[in-house]
Design an enzyme around this catalytic site. Structure first.
Site, PDB file in Angstrom:
ATOM      1  N   TYR A  28      45.789 120.337  88.705  1.00 36.68           N
ATOM      2  CA  TYR A  28      46.429 121.341  89.570  1.00 36.68           C
ATOM      3  C   TYR A  28      47.831 121.004  90.072  1.00 36.68           C
ATOM      4  O   TYR A  28      48.482 121.879  90.650  1.00 36.68           O
ATOM      5  CB  TYR A  28      45.497 121.670  90.746  1.00 36.68           C
ATOM      6  CG  TYR A  28      44.278 122.433  90.278  1.00 36.68           C
ATOM      7  CD1 TYR A  28      44.383 123.771  89.931  1.00 36.68           C
ATOM      8  CD2 TYR A  28      43.047 121.811  90.139  1.00 36.68           C
ATOM      9  CE1 TYR A  28      43.283 124.479  89.461  1.00 36.68           C
ATOM     10  CE2 TYR A  28      41.932 122.501  89.685  1.00 36.68           C
ATOM     11  CZ  TYR A  28      42.064 123.837  89.347  1.00 36.68           C
ATOM     12  OH  TYR A  28      40.977 124.530  88.875  1.00 36.68           O
ATOM     13  N   PHE A  83      33.806 123.761  98.200  1.00 34.04           N
ATOM     14  CA  PHE A  83      33.483 125.068  97.614  1.00 34.04           C
ATOM     15  C   PHE A  83      33.940 125.123  96.173  1.00 34.04           C
ATOM     16  O   PHE A  83      34.707 124.287  95.735  1.00 34.04           O
ATOM     17  CB  PHE A  83      34.125 126.206  98.427  1.00 34.04           C
ATOM     18  CG  PHE A  83      35.613 126.086  98.568  1.00 34.04           C
ATOM     19  CD1 PHE A  83      36.182 125.330  99.586  1.00 34.04           C
ATOM     20  CD2 PHE A  83      36.473 126.708  97.675  1.00 34.04           C
ATOM     21  CE1 PHE A  83      37.562 125.216  99.707  1.00 34.04           C
ATOM     22  CE2 PHE A  83      37.852 126.612  97.799  1.00 34.04           C
ATOM     23  CZ  PHE A  83      38.391 125.856  98.823  1.00 34.04           C
TER      24      PHE A  83
HETATM   25  C1  LIG Z   1      40.156 122.884  83.302  1.00 33.73           C
HETATM   26  C2  LIG Z   1      40.037 124.120  82.400  1.00 33.73           C
HETATM   27  C3  LIG Z   1      39.802 125.343  83.290  1.00 33.73           C
HETATM   28  C4  LIG Z   1      41.366 124.258  81.628  1.00 33.73           C
HETATM   29  O1  LIG Z   1      41.374 125.490  80.915  1.00 33.73           O
HETATM   30  P1  LIG Z   1      42.327 125.707  79.650  1.00 33.73           P
HETATM   31  O2  LIG Z   1      42.374 127.175  79.383  1.00 33.73           O
HETATM   32  O3  LIG Z   1      41.957 124.800  78.574  1.00 33.73           O
HETATM   33  O4  LIG Z   1      43.750 125.266  80.241  1.00 33.73           O
HETATM   34  P2  LIG Z   1      45.188 125.748  79.707  1.00 33.73           P
HETATM   35  O5  LIG Z   1      45.210 125.714  78.220  1.00 33.73           O
HETATM   36  O6  LIG Z   1      45.599 127.022  80.357  1.00 33.73           O
HETATM   37  O7  LIG Z   1      46.078 124.574  80.287  1.00 33.73           O
HETATM   38  C5  LIG Z   1      47.028 124.765  81.311  1.00 33.73           C
HETATM   39  C6  LIG Z   1      47.700 123.443  81.558  1.00 33.73           C
HETATM   40  O8  LIG Z   1      46.759 122.566  82.188  1.00 33.73           O
HETATM   41  C7  LIG Z   1      46.597 121.385  81.402  1.00 33.73           C
HETATM   42  N1  LIG Z   1      45.171 121.028  81.495  1.00 33.73           N
HETATM   43  C8  LIG Z   1      44.129 121.806  81.210  1.00 33.73           C
HETATM   44  N2  LIG Z   1      42.974 121.160  81.462  1.00 33.73           N
HETATM   45  C9  LIG Z   1      43.315 119.942  81.912  1.00 33.73           C
HETATM   46  C10 LIG Z   1      42.572 118.826  82.336  1.00 33.73           C
HETATM   47  N3  LIG Z   1      41.225 118.827  82.334  1.00 33.73           N
HETATM   48  N4  LIG Z   1      43.237 117.729  82.766  1.00 33.73           N
HETATM   49  C11 LIG Z   1      44.589 117.715  82.775  1.00 33.73           C
HETATM   50  N5  LIG Z   1      45.355 118.761  82.381  1.00 33.73           N
HETATM   51  C12 LIG Z   1      44.713 119.862  81.953  1.00 33.73           C
HETATM   52  C13 LIG Z   1      47.021 121.761  80.010  1.00 33.73           C
HETATM   53  O9  LIG Z   1      47.454 120.632  79.297  1.00 33.73           O
HETATM   54  C14 LIG Z   1      48.147 122.736  80.291  1.00 33.73           C
HETATM   55  O10 LIG Z   1      49.304 122.033  80.653  1.00 33.73           O
HETATM   56  P3  LIG Z   1      50.772 122.672  80.492  1.00 33.73           P
HETATM   57  O11 LIG Z   1      50.627 124.170  80.577  1.00 33.73           O
HETATM   58  O12 LIG Z   1      51.514 122.100  81.639  1.00 33.73           O
HETATM   59  O13 LIG Z   1      51.257 122.212  79.164  1.00 33.73           O
HETATM   60  C15 LIG Z   1      38.888 123.965  81.379  1.00 33.73           C
HETATM   61  O14 LIG Z   1      39.080 122.788  80.654  1.00 33.73           O
HETATM   62  C16 LIG Z   1      37.510 123.936  82.023  1.00 33.73           C
HETATM   63  O15 LIG Z   1      36.884 124.976  82.165  1.00 33.73           O
HETATM   64  N6  LIG Z   1      37.001 122.731  82.380  1.00 33.73           N
HETATM   65  C17 LIG Z   1      35.654 122.562  82.923  1.00 33.73           C
HETATM   66  C18 LIG Z   1      35.498 123.208  84.288  1.00 33.73           C
HETATM   67  C19 LIG Z   1      36.530 122.703  85.248  1.00 33.73           C
HETATM   68  O16 LIG Z   1      36.751 121.511  85.396  1.00 33.73           O
HETATM   69  N7  LIG Z   1      37.179 123.657  85.942  1.00 33.73           N
HETATM   70  C20 LIG Z   1      38.135 123.361  86.993  1.00 33.73           C
HETATM   71  C21 LIG Z   1      37.389 123.488  88.279  1.00 33.73           C
HETATM   72  S1  LIG Z   1      38.295 122.953  89.673  1.00 33.73           S
END
Ligand SMILES: CC(C)(COP(=O)(O)OP(=O)(O)OC[C@H]1O[C@@H](n2cnc3c(N)ncnc32)[C@H](O)[C@@H]1OP(=O)(O)O)[C@@H](O)C(=O)NCCC(=O)NCCS
Length: 406
Positions: free
Chosen positions: A128, A406
């Site tokens: 984030y 949350f």
């Molecule tokens: C985290 C999650 C939502 C990312 O979704 P995603 O669609 O693959 O993410 P995006 O492709 O839009 O990535 C957006 C950016 O975040 C980064 N990013 C995504 N997941 C990341 C992770 N787990 N750790 C670090 N960076 C991450 C990407 O590299 C990308 O970076 P950039 O745009 O600066 O180059 C997905 O991996 C997920 O559902 N994870 C399991 C549930 C979870 O952890 N949710 C978060 C709850 S707080």
């Protein structure tokens, strides 16, 4: 937006029909089957207008939503703000920008609604920061053997603790928590639906330990579970402990200390935990882990900076950098200190200090220090006196504490 195979990703508000798919998506992503009770409470806290889904070929492949919450800022002002939650993207559709698309849409809506700040709890620390969030509260977990815990003679038991059944807890815990959270920076008000989930205490949330026990004082409470094992007997795991006064805190610990058959006690608190100061052996509560709880993203820089109080007089022009939503700029922040009101307005003059918007959130609540961030190369302030004053102004008398996951 389109996927690698060229099929379109649609982003829209959720409908009632989407909910079973949202629950399935989050169950897979967070590795636990989400019970009907929890999804029912979530739906109450996040009506469909608060929920944004991404679909591909009619399938829900991503979701984000928010609860309408309230946080206390240093000085005691209360800010209404969205709490982002249930963020997930299908493992079949990862790393192709769906999260970024969802969060962009969601935060544009936050800006349109006039929200000054948003908060969340993060599953991973690396996600984030790029969206302008910074960690604002930390939980420190301690574990100790209760059988060796001797209180100092200065730790006089004020008494007043009663063993409470669930119906009594349901009546008294929410108003005590509410008093506590209004006086603690970083604390989030718990909506009634959230409390319903706490008291429902479903077996699926107990991690193999007992149902909740409650200790009650007029100004504080503890809820805890007991875990039994062949090796260590019964250990006590504190789920919530909030005290409005030091007397209530001490009375609750004296009572916990009297639970003779419990071996270890585990508790999570903020950095300024009082417990070691109550014990003859302050080393006894051993730090077993620490983790960030809340993250914040400032949406209205001058509004948020005006809302808190400052520890000393301050007159500084700062540049705030925001790559995600472009809410940064140069601002002049002035305060007379001593808890008085601050002024913050856009400025033309050159900035004396440059800071990222997520780092500003981190120091805003008093958990992280400007000098540390400057040493790490994340704040630029060529004049050390300016940095020192800025750092001092943002310090808080108590460590911030989130109070609600949350
Ligand atoms: C985290 C999650 C939502 C990312 O979704 P995603 O669609 O693959 O993410 P995006 O492709 O839009 O990535 C957006 C950016 O975040 C980064 N990013 C995504 N997941 C990341 C992770 N787990 N750790 C670090 N960076 C991450 C990407 O590299 C990308 O970076 P950039 O745009 O600066 O180059 C997905 O991996 C997920 O559902 N994870 C399991 C549930 C979870 O952890 N949710 C978060 C709850 S707080």
């Amino acid at each position: 937006m389109t996927t690698e195979t060229g099929s379109a990703i649609e982003v829209r508000n959720a409908t009632d029909d989407d909910w079973p798919h949202i629950v399935k998506l989050d169950s897979f992503n967070f590795g636990g089957h989400i019970a009907d009770l929890k999804s029912g409470i979530t739906r109450e806290l996040a009506p469909n207008d608060n929920v944004i889904v991404a679909t591909n070929g009619g399938q829900v492949v991503g979701v984000t939503m928010h609860y309408d919450l309230q946080i206390t800022v240093p000085g005691g002002a209360l800010i209404d703000l969205p709490g982002v939650t249930w963020v997930s993207v299908a493992p079949t559709h990862r790393r192709r920008g769906i999260l970024r698309t969802l969060l962009t849409e969601q935060h544009q809506r936050f800006l349109e609604s006039g929200a000054p700040m948003s908060i969340l709890t993060a599953s991973e620390g690396g996600i984030y920061g790029r969206f302008g969030y910074g960690p604002i509260t930390t939980e420190f977990t301690h574990k100790f053997d209760r059988r060796f815990a001797a209180f100092r003679s200065t730790t006089v038991d004020p008494g007043g603790v009663r063993l409470a059944a669930k119906d009594e807890a349901e009546e008294f815990l929410p108003p005590i928590y509410d008093r506590w959270r209004r006086q603690r920076a970083g604390a989030v008000g718990r909506p009634a639906a959230y409390w319903r989930g706490v008291f429902a205490d479903p077996e699926s949330e107990r991690g193999g330990a007992s149902a909740l026990f409650f200790l009650l004082h007029d100004d504080g409470f503890v809820s805890y579970r007991v875990r039994e094992s062949a090796d260590s007997g019964m250990s006590l795991e504190i789920v919530d402990m909030f005290a409005v006064t030091p007397e209530a805190y001490i009375a609750l610990w004296r009572t916990l200390g009297g639970l003779d058959l419990m071996s270890t006690i585990t508790v999570s608190e903020s950095r300024d935990m009082l417990l070691p100061y109550l014990l003859k052996d302050p080393r006894l509560p051993r730090l077993t882990g620490s983790h960030d709880l809340l993250w914040a993203r400032i949406l209205d820089v001058p509004g948020v900076l005006r809302a808190r109080s400052y520890a000393c007089e301050l007159d500084v022009t700062i540049e705030v950098v925001d790559d995600f939503l472009d809410r940064g700029g140069v601002f002049r922040l002035t305060s007379r200190g001593n808890g008085g009101n601050a002024q913050c307005v856009p400025a033309e003059e050159p900035a004396r200090l440059t800071i990222g918007i997520g780092d500003l959130a981190s120091i805003y609540f008093g958990e992280h220090r400007a000098v540390t961030l400057a040493q790490a190369g994340r704040i630029s302030a060529p004049d050390p006196e300016i940095l020192e004053r800025f750092d001092h102004a943002f310090t808080t008398s108590a460590a911030p504490r989130g109070g609600m996951f949350f």
